[in-house]
Design an enzyme around this catalytic site. Structure first.
Site, PDB file in Angstrom:
ATOM      1  N   LYS A  83       5.646   3.149   9.287  1.00 47.65           N
ATOM      2  CA  LYS A  83       4.435   3.022   8.475  1.00 47.65           C
ATOM      3  C   LYS A  83       3.259   3.712   9.166  1.00 47.65           C
ATOM      4  CE  LYS A  83       3.657  -1.039   6.049  1.00 47.65           C
ATOM      5  NZ  LYS A  83       3.510  -2.521   6.081  1.00 47.65           N
TER       6      LYS A  83
HETATM    7  C1  E4P Z   1       3.245  -4.623   3.373  1.00 45.56           C
HETATM    8  O1  E4P Z   1       3.763  -3.576   3.641  1.00 45.56           O
HETATM    9  C2  E4P Z   1       1.797  -4.860   3.493  1.00 45.56           C
HETATM   10  O2  E4P Z   1       1.355  -4.675   4.792  1.00 45.56           O
HETATM   11  C3  E4P Z   1       1.495  -6.252   3.000  1.00 45.56           C
HETATM   12  O3  E4P Z   1       2.111  -6.446   1.741  1.00 45.56           O
HETATM   13  C4  E4P Z   1       0.017  -6.580   2.932  1.00 45.56           C
HETATM   14  O4  E4P Z   1      -0.139  -7.838   2.329  1.00 45.56           O
HETATM   15  P1  E4P Z   1      -1.525  -8.683   2.397  1.00 45.56           P
HETATM   16  O5  E4P Z   1      -2.555  -7.930   1.640  1.00 45.56           O
HETATM   17  O6  E4P Z   1      -1.175  -9.990   1.748  1.00 45.56           O
HETATM   18  O7  E4P Z   1      -1.868  -8.814   3.849  1.00 45.56           O
END
Ligand code: E4P
Length: 216
Positions: A83
């Site tokens: 990522k």
């Molecule tokens: C996943 O890849 C993301 O980092 C995650 O869904 C973010 O979620 P949040 O906005 O609930 O922290």
């Protein structure tokens, strides 16, 4: 639409895998902090449970650092997806990692234009954050709809991974739009199974089953 778990909890991943319905996992620094263990160890364990894509997030702000972190993550297991954030440096890193054959998930995406740049940078996945958009009074799913339209227009193969999912309605909307994946917290995954009429139906069938004459 595929379902991923949005968690760095190995227990949750194990329980999810047991259902046979989870095909990938996403993690981020916040989830890693919650897990309270060495991030690399957690990723290694998750990759041994789930054979599909497991996203590991870089924390460098420059492309050089992201590439270095990404290359190291890619050595943990072959299903690791790296990522990187939606920044100029993130897109430079995305292009370089992709050239090396390492799959990239571009995260922190809040607009279709950002998703266009991610696709043009060769991203394997793009993560629009629907819940965080809803939190500031925007309609997160609108962005997913726009991304889908843009990607369909140009036949981009970048997968749309709907992230920051907060409830079952997000999951349903993502599926209606035709997103490739929704990554869901374990609590939302559990909610997807539930319906009061299902519970009431099981109760009634069991009660009636007791009334069926049985041979001794
Ligand atoms: C996943 O890849 C993301 O980092 C995650 O869904 C973010 O979620 P949040 O906005 O609930 O922290």
């Amino acid at each position: 639409m595929e379902l991923f778990l949005d968690t760095a909890s190995v227990d949750e991943v194990r329980h999810g895998a047991e259902t046979g319905l989870i095909s990938g996992v996403t993690t981020n620094p916040t989830l890693a902090a919650k897990a309270g263990r060495d991030y690399n160890d957690v990723l290694k364990e998750i990759c041994s449970i789930i054979k599909g894509p497991v996203s590991a997030e870089t924390v460098s702000l420059d492309a050089e650092g992201m590439v270095k972190e990404g290359v190291a993550f890619s050595k943990i297991a072959k299903n690791i997806v790296v990522k990187v954030p939606m920044t100029v440096e993130g897109m430079r890193a995305c292009q370089r990692l992709t050239k090396k054959g390492i799959k990239v998930n571009v995260t922190l995406v809040f607009s279709a234009n950002q998703a266009l740049l991610a696709a043009k940078s060769g991203a394997f996945m793009v993560s629009p954050f629907v819940g965080r958009l809803d939190d500031i009074g925007k309609i997160g799913m609108e962005v997913v709809r726009e991304i889908k339209q843009v990607y369909d227009n140009y036949k981009f193969t970048t997968q749309i991974l709907v992230a920051s999912v907060r409830n079952p309605i997000h999951v349903l909307d993502a599926a209606k739009i035709g997103a490739d994946i929704a990554t869901v917290p374990y609590s939302v995954f559990e909610q997807l199974f539930k319906h009061t009429l299902t519970d009431a139906g099981i109760k009634k069938f069991l009660e009636d089953w007791e009334k069926v004459p049985k041979k001794k």
